[in-house]
Write an enzyme that holds these catalytic residues in place. Structure first.
Site, PDB file in Angstrom:
ATOM      1  N   ASP A  37       0.834  -1.211   0.000  1.00  0.00           N
ATOM      2  CA  ASP A  37       0.000   0.000   0.000  1.00  0.00           C
ATOM      3  C   ASP A  37       0.865   1.255   0.000  1.00  0.00           C
ATOM      4  O   ASP A  37       1.988   1.250   0.520  1.00  0.00           O
ATOM      5  CB  ASP A  37      -0.924  -0.025   1.236  1.00  0.00           C
ATOM      6  CG  ASP A  37      -2.083   0.958   1.094  1.00  0.00           C
ATOM      7  OD1 ASP A  37      -2.359   1.410  -0.036  1.00  0.00           O
ATOM      8  OD2 ASP A  37      -2.704   1.271   2.127  1.00  0.00           O
ATOM      9  N   GLY A  38       0.337   2.325  -0.580  1.00  0.00           N
ATOM     10  CA  GLY A  38       1.008   3.621  -0.535  1.00  0.00           C
ATOM     11  C   GLY A  38       1.546   4.109  -1.870  1.00  0.00           C
ATOM     12  O   GLY A  38       2.227   5.136  -1.928  1.00  0.00           O
ATOM     13  N   HIS A  68       2.254   3.369  -9.069  1.00  0.00           N
ATOM     14  CA  HIS A  68       2.014   1.940  -9.327  1.00  0.00           C
ATOM     15  C   HIS A  68       3.173   1.335 -10.117  1.00  0.00           C
ATOM     16  O   HIS A  68       3.567   0.194  -9.882  1.00  0.00           O
ATOM     17  CB  HIS A  68       0.696   1.759 -10.093  1.00  0.00           C
ATOM     18  CG  HIS A  68      -0.513   2.138  -9.296  1.00  0.00           C
ATOM     19  ND1 HIS A  68      -0.684   1.740  -7.984  1.00  0.00           N
ATOM     20  CD2 HIS A  68      -1.607   2.891  -9.595  1.00  0.00           C
ATOM     21  CE1 HIS A  68      -1.841   2.226  -7.530  1.00  0.00           C
ATOM     22  NE2 HIS A  68      -2.414   2.928  -8.474  1.00  0.00           N
ATOM     23  N   SER A  75      -7.527  -5.693  -4.808  1.00  0.00           N
ATOM     24  CA  SER A  75      -8.570  -6.280  -3.962  1.00  0.00           C
ATOM     25  C   SER A  75      -9.912  -6.254  -4.690  1.00  0.00           C
ATOM     26  O   SER A  75     -10.105  -5.491  -5.647  1.00  0.00           O
ATOM     27  CB  SER A  75      -8.685  -5.504  -2.648  1.00  0.00           C
ATOM     28  OG  SER A  75      -9.346  -4.265  -2.853  1.00  0.00           O
ATOM     29  N   TRP A 108     -12.135  -2.287  -7.489  1.00  0.00           N
ATOM     30  CA  TRP A 108     -12.940  -1.919  -8.668  1.00  0.00           C
ATOM     31  C   TRP A 108     -13.661  -0.598  -8.425  1.00  0.00           C
ATOM     32  O   TRP A 108     -14.136   0.037  -9.365  1.00  0.00           O
ATOM     33  CB  TRP A 108     -13.976  -2.998  -8.979  1.00  0.00           C
ATOM     34  CG  TRP A 108     -13.378  -4.324  -9.348  1.00  0.00           C
ATOM     35  CD1 TRP A 108     -13.299  -5.425  -8.544  1.00  0.00           C
ATOM     36  CD2 TRP A 108     -12.780  -4.710 -10.593  1.00  0.00           C
ATOM     37  NE1 TRP A 108     -12.689  -6.465  -9.210  1.00  0.00           N
ATOM     38  CE2 TRP A 108     -12.367  -6.051 -10.470  1.00  0.00           C
ATOM     39  CE3 TRP A 108     -12.556  -4.038 -11.794  1.00  0.00           C
ATOM     40  CZ2 TRP A 108     -11.731  -6.739 -11.503  1.00  0.00           C
ATOM     41  CZ3 TRP A 108     -11.929  -4.730 -12.830  1.00  0.00           C
ATOM     42  CH2 TRP A 108     -11.520  -6.062 -12.685  1.00  0.00           C
ATOM     43  N   ARG A 115     -12.424   2.102  -7.595  1.00  0.00           N
ATOM     44  CA  ARG A 115     -11.582   3.255  -7.954  1.00  0.00           C
ATOM     45  C   ARG A 115     -12.029   3.830  -9.299  1.00  0.00           C
ATOM     46  O   ARG A 115     -12.738   3.163 -10.056  1.00  0.00           O
ATOM     47  CB  ARG A 115     -10.112   2.812  -8.013  1.00  0.00           C
ATOM     48  CG  ARG A 115      -9.622   2.399  -6.642  1.00  0.00           C
ATOM     49  CD  ARG A 115      -8.135   2.252  -6.596  1.00  0.00           C
ATOM     50  NE  ARG A 115      -7.743   1.927  -5.230  1.00  0.00           N
ATOM     51  CZ  ARG A 115      -6.521   2.048  -4.746  1.00  0.00           C
ATOM     52  NH1 ARG A 115      -5.545   2.457  -5.539  1.00  0.00           N
ATOM     53  NH2 ARG A 115      -6.254   1.746  -3.494  1.00  0.00           N
ATOM     54  N   LEU A 117      11.007 -20.558  -4.546  1.00  0.00           N
ATOM     55  CA  LEU A 117      10.078 -19.632  -3.883  1.00  0.00           C
ATOM     56  C   LEU A 117       8.756 -19.725  -4.626  1.00  0.00           C
ATOM     57  O   LEU A 117       8.744 -19.775  -5.857  1.00  0.00           O
ATOM     58  CB  LEU A 117      10.614 -18.202  -3.968  1.00  0.00           C
ATOM     59  CG  LEU A 117       9.660 -17.064  -3.577  1.00  0.00           C
ATOM     60  CD1 LEU A 117       9.409 -17.055  -2.074  1.00  0.00           C
ATOM     61  CD2 LEU A 117      10.197 -15.712  -4.023  1.00  0.00           C
ATOM     62  N   ILE A 139      -6.668  -4.893   7.681  1.00  0.00           N
ATOM     63  CA  ILE A 139      -6.487  -6.101   6.864  1.00  0.00           C
ATOM     64  C   ILE A 139      -7.079  -5.920   5.463  1.00  0.00           C
ATOM     65  O   ILE A 139      -6.678  -6.599   4.522  1.00  0.00           O
ATOM     66  CB  ILE A 139      -7.142  -7.329   7.559  1.00  0.00           C
ATOM     67  CG1 ILE A 139      -6.593  -7.517   8.978  1.00  0.00           C
ATOM     68  CG2 ILE A 139      -6.966  -8.597   6.759  1.00  0.00           C
ATOM     69  CD1 ILE A 139      -5.185  -8.013   9.083  1.00  0.00           C
ATOM     70  N   SER A 140      -8.055  -5.003   5.324  1.00  0.00           N
ATOM     71  CA  SER A 140      -8.655  -4.703   4.007  1.00  0.00           C
ATOM     72  C   SER A 140      -9.073  -5.948   3.231  1.00  0.00           C
ATOM     73  O   SER A 140      -8.846  -6.040   2.024  1.00  0.00           O
ATOM     74  CB  SER A 140      -7.699  -3.847   3.163  1.00  0.00           C
ATOM     75  OG  SER A 140      -7.443  -2.608   3.794  1.00  0.00           O
TER      76      SER A 140
HETATM   77  C1  IPE Z   1      -5.413  -2.874  -0.111  1.00  0.00           C
HETATM   78  O1  IPE Z   1      -5.024  -1.546  -0.357  1.00  0.00           O
HETATM   79  C2  IPE Z   1      -5.430  -3.666  -1.369  1.00  0.00           C
HETATM   80  C3  IPE Z   1      -4.153  -3.775  -2.070  1.00  0.00           C
HETATM   81  C4  IPE Z   1      -2.986  -3.399  -1.635  1.00  0.00           C
HETATM   82  C5  IPE Z   1      -4.238  -4.434  -3.333  1.00  0.00           C
HETATM   83  P1  IPE Z   1      -6.093  -0.384  -0.433  1.00  0.00           P
HETATM   84  O2  IPE Z   1      -5.331   0.879  -0.511  1.00  0.00           O
HETATM   85  O3  IPE Z   1      -7.084  -0.640  -1.491  1.00  0.00           O
HETATM   86  O4  IPE Z   1      -6.804  -0.532   1.007  1.00  0.00           O
HETATM   87  P2  IPE Z   1      -7.888   0.381   1.739  1.00  0.00           P
HETATM   88  O5  IPE Z   1      -9.109   0.395   0.888  1.00  0.00           O
HETATM   89  O6  IPE Z   1      -7.300   1.729   1.910  1.00  0.00           O
HETATM   90  O7  IPE Z   1      -8.116  -0.312   3.040  1.00  0.00           O
HETATM   91  C1  IPE Z   2      -1.655   0.187  -3.307  1.00  0.00           C
HETATM   92  O1  IPE Z   2      -1.401   1.551  -3.361  1.00  0.00           O
HETATM   93  C2  IPE Z   2      -1.860  -0.403  -4.659  1.00  0.00           C
HETATM   94  C3  IPE Z   2      -3.246  -0.854  -4.927  1.00  0.00           C
HETATM   95  C4  IPE Z   2      -4.222  -0.854  -4.065  1.00  0.00           C
HETATM   96  C5  IPE Z   2      -3.500  -1.361  -6.239  1.00  0.00           C
HETATM   97  P1  IPE Z   2      -2.585   2.600  -3.331  1.00  0.00           P
HETATM   98  O2  IPE Z   2      -2.972   2.910  -4.729  1.00  0.00           O
HETATM   99  O3  IPE Z   2      -3.685   2.131  -2.453  1.00  0.00           O
HETATM  100  O4  IPE Z   2      -1.854   3.849  -2.683  1.00  0.00           O
HETATM  101  P2  IPE Z   2      -2.466   4.887  -1.655  1.00  0.00           P
HETATM  102  O5  IPE Z   2      -3.022   4.121  -0.498  1.00  0.00           O
HETATM  103  O6  IPE Z   2      -3.521   5.645  -2.393  1.00  0.00           O
HETATM  104  O7  IPE Z   2      -1.306   5.751  -1.274  1.00  0.00           O
HETATM  105 MG    MG Z   3      -4.114   2.395  -0.486  1.00  0.00          MG
END
Ligand code: IPE
Ligand code: IPE
Ligand code: MG
Length: 260
Positions: free
Chosen positions: A16-17, A33, A61, A65, A67, A127, A190-191
């Site tokens: 994430d991030g 990304h 996740s 979708w 987004r 792995l 945990i999302s």
């Molecule tokens: C969780 O990240 C899913 C992935 C890393 C693929 P999100 O950024 O979508 O999680 P939430 O919605 O903020 O919890």
């Molecule tokens: C995680 O990064 C990647 C995916 C969920 C696909 P994010 O796109 O959620 O990044 P932030 O949370 O907006 O920074």
């Molecule tokens: Mg995120």
């Protein structure tokens, strides 16, 4: 019962991030990304070098979708690109590729790439890299339960299923449950990742944004993991072997008889 003294066998990561990484640089989210894919390469290599047997990465996740269509489209293109470009190199490095999730929602081209990638790398054992794509922990439990009920309707109507019966139907039945869970990006949730399988996993959260996550970050997570005591409901004394299995009274009686 796995102990926490060695390198974890199975590491599961919520990457994430990416968006915040890009935003901090005034770049479009897509740039984050793309850098995220580079971090995947780094971490896969680092895990293989450290003798980790299973690495599971949450890439998309079932909720993602939601987004904007443009971002979903870019993520699908990145996924397609990675499947096209990375499989050969995974194979050369002895890595087995697995994709888990509700794949029905992906197009024909991605289906074919997944099938080819999994088939080509099926016998690799250095792995196992699992990519969770259109994955949701609740979906996983429900699809497992549905298939179990279909296979054993008698037990279903008697309401008699045990955990050991469901486990083989879960989408990651080929792997032990994760020993170490990592989430980057600072959120502590945990999302809808591996809900069933994380029941006794050690959790580690870091503020580091996924594109900045590297071998050093992985080592920090592993260091933390090694300091944990995995008790699985038992007492610390039981786990460290400083207690006997005998009931307290008889142990006390034994001591008295020995003149202790
Ligand atoms: C969780 O990240 C899913 C992935 C890393 C693929 P999100 O950024 O979508 O999680 P939430 O919605 O903020 O919890
Ligand atoms: C995680 O990064 C990647 C995916 C969920 C696909 P994010 O796109 O959620 O990044 P932030 O949370 O907006 O920074
Ligand atoms: Mg995120």
């Amino acid at each position: 019962m796995p102990t926490a003294t060695r390198v974890p066998r199975h590491v599961a990561i919520i990457m994430d991030g990416n968006g915040r990484w890009a935003k901090a640089r005034r770049l479009p989210r897509f740039a984050g990304h793309r850098r995220g894919v580079e971090a995947v390469r780094t971490v896969v290599k680092a895990c293989a070098e450290r003798g980790i047997e299973y690495l599971t990465l949450f890439a998309f996740s079932s909720e993602n979708w939601r987004r904007p269509a443009e971002e979903v489209d870019l993520l699908m293109r990145l996924f397609h690109g990675a499947l096209t470009q990375e499989v050969e190199s995974l194979h050369r490095n002895g890595i087995r590729l697995k994709i888990v999730g509700d794949l029905a929602r992906f197009g024909e081209r991605i289906h074919a790439l997944i099938e080819n990638g999994e088939r080509l790398t099926a016998d690799n054992r250095r792995l196992t890299l699992t990519i969770a794509a259109n994955y949701g922990g609740r979906w996983d439990i429900l699809q497992a339960l549905s298939r179990l009920v279909r296979d054993d309707p008698a037990a279903a109507s008697a309401g008699m299923f045990k955990e050991e019966q469901l486990a083989p139907y879960l989408s990651m039945s080929y792997a032990p449950e994760p020993d170490l869970f990592v989430r980057t990006g600072g959120e502590q949730r945990i999302s809808n990742f591996l809900l069933w399988q994380l029941a006794y996993t050690e959790l580690w959260f870091t503020e580091t944004l996924w594109p900045d996550f590297d071998a050093g970050s992985l080592d920090a997570a592993i260091d933390s993991y090694r300091r944990r005591e995995r008790r699985f409901g038992r007492t610390s004394e039981q786990v460290t072997g400083s207690a006997t299995d005998e009931p307290q009274e008889s142990a006390a009686a034994g001591l008295a008889a020995a003149g202790g």
